[in-house]
Design a protein around this motif. Structure first.
Motif, PDB file in Angstrom:
ATOM      1  N   GLU A   1       4.868 -22.148  74.997  1.00  0.00           N
ATOM      2  CA  GLU A   1       4.378 -23.084  76.002  1.00  0.00           C
ATOM      3  C   GLU A   1       5.550 -23.524  76.865  1.00  0.00           C
ATOM      4  O   GLU A   1       6.564 -24.015  76.358  1.00  0.00           O
ATOM      5  CB  GLU A   1       3.727 -24.311  75.360  1.00  0.00           C
ATOM      6  N   HIS A   2       5.438 -23.323  78.169  1.00  0.00           N
ATOM      7  CA  HIS A   2       6.473 -23.739  79.107  1.00  0.00           C
ATOM      8  C   HIS A   2       6.530 -25.265  79.104  1.00  0.00           C
ATOM      9  O   HIS A   2       5.512 -25.937  79.281  1.00  0.00           O
ATOM     10  CB  HIS A   2       6.143 -23.217  80.512  1.00  0.00           C
ATOM     11  N   ARG A   3       7.725 -25.818  78.887  1.00  0.00           N
ATOM     12  CA  ARG A   3       7.857 -27.268  78.755  1.00  0.00           C
ATOM     13  C   ARG A   3       7.442 -28.025  80.013  1.00  0.00           C
ATOM     14  O   ARG A   3       6.793 -29.059  79.928  1.00  0.00           O
ATOM     15  CB  ARG A   3       9.292 -27.639  78.398  1.00  0.00           C
ATOM     16  N   ALA A   4       7.811 -27.519  81.169  1.00  0.00           N
ATOM     17  CA  ALA A   4       7.506 -28.238  82.409  1.00  0.00           C
ATOM     18  C   ALA A   4       6.090 -27.972  82.907  1.00  0.00           C
ATOM     19  O   ALA A   4       5.391 -28.886  83.321  1.00  0.00           O
ATOM     20  CB  ALA A   4       8.516 -27.859  83.492  1.00  0.00           C
ATOM     21  N   TYR A   5       5.665 -26.712  82.870  1.00  0.00           N
ATOM     22  CA  TYR A   5       4.370 -26.343  83.450  1.00  0.00           C
ATOM     23  C   TYR A   5       3.204 -26.483  82.488  1.00  0.00           C
ATOM     24  O   TYR A   5       2.047 -26.443  82.890  1.00  0.00           O
ATOM     25  CB  TYR A   5       4.411 -24.920  84.000  1.00  0.00           C
ATOM     26  N   LYS A   6       3.510 -26.603  81.190  1.00  0.00           N
ATOM     27  CA  LYS A   6       2.473 -26.735  80.167  1.00  0.00           C
ATOM     28  C   LYS A   6       1.474 -25.578  80.172  1.00  0.00           C
ATOM     29  O   LYS A   6       0.274 -25.767  80.025  1.00  0.00           O
ATOM     30  CB  LYS A   6       1.724 -28.075  80.300  1.00  0.00           C
ATOM     31  N   ILE A   7       1.988 -24.376  80.393  1.00  0.00           N
ATOM     32  CA  ILE A   7       1.160 -23.172  80.327  1.00  0.00           C
ATOM     33  C   ILE A   7       1.804 -22.205  79.328  1.00  0.00           C
ATOM     34  O   ILE A   7       2.986 -22.303  79.029  1.00  0.00           O
ATOM     35  CB  ILE A   7       0.965 -22.499  81.705  1.00  0.00           C
ATOM     36  N   ILE A   8       1.015 -21.279  78.825  1.00  0.00           N
ATOM     37  CA  ILE A   8       1.493 -20.310  77.849  1.00  0.00           C
ATOM     38  C   ILE A   8       2.035 -19.082  78.586  1.00  0.00           C
ATOM     39  O   ILE A   8       1.361 -18.501  79.439  1.00  0.00           O
ATOM     40  CB  ILE A   8       0.344 -19.895  76.902  1.00  0.00           C
TER      41      ILE A   8
END
Length: 86
Positions: free
Chosen positions: A66-73
């Motif tokens: 999970e990308h920390r900034a974008y909150k996407i996988i």
């Protein structure tokens, strides 16, 4: 670990040896590398350089994060230079 212009030039040369038809697509990167001065530097930002990886185990497992900034996988990856300190 910081990746040097020499490292990037070597990887680019090896890539273009295998895929010479892509030289036009990589001409800007080749030009910037030939000038020296920190291709992957966050201080000068001559070009935004990132890398990613797709890690697969067996037939069914793929590593995603999970990308920390974008909150996407996404697949693992990131920039090719370490952040600079102010």
């Amino acid at each position: 670990m910081t990746v040097s212009d020499r490292d990037i030039s070597g990887a680019l040369a090896a890539y273009l040896k295998q895929y010479p038809e892509e030289a036009g697509l990589l001409s800007e990167a080749t030009r910037i590398l030939s000038q020296g001065g920190g291709f992957a530097s966050r201080r000068t930002f001559p070009m935004h350089v990132t890398a990613g990886a797709l890690l697969v185990r067996g037939d069914a497992e793929v590593l995603l994060v999970e990308h920390r900034a974008y909150k996407i996988i996404l697949q693992p990856g990131g920039t090719l230079s370490r952040p600079t300190t102010p």
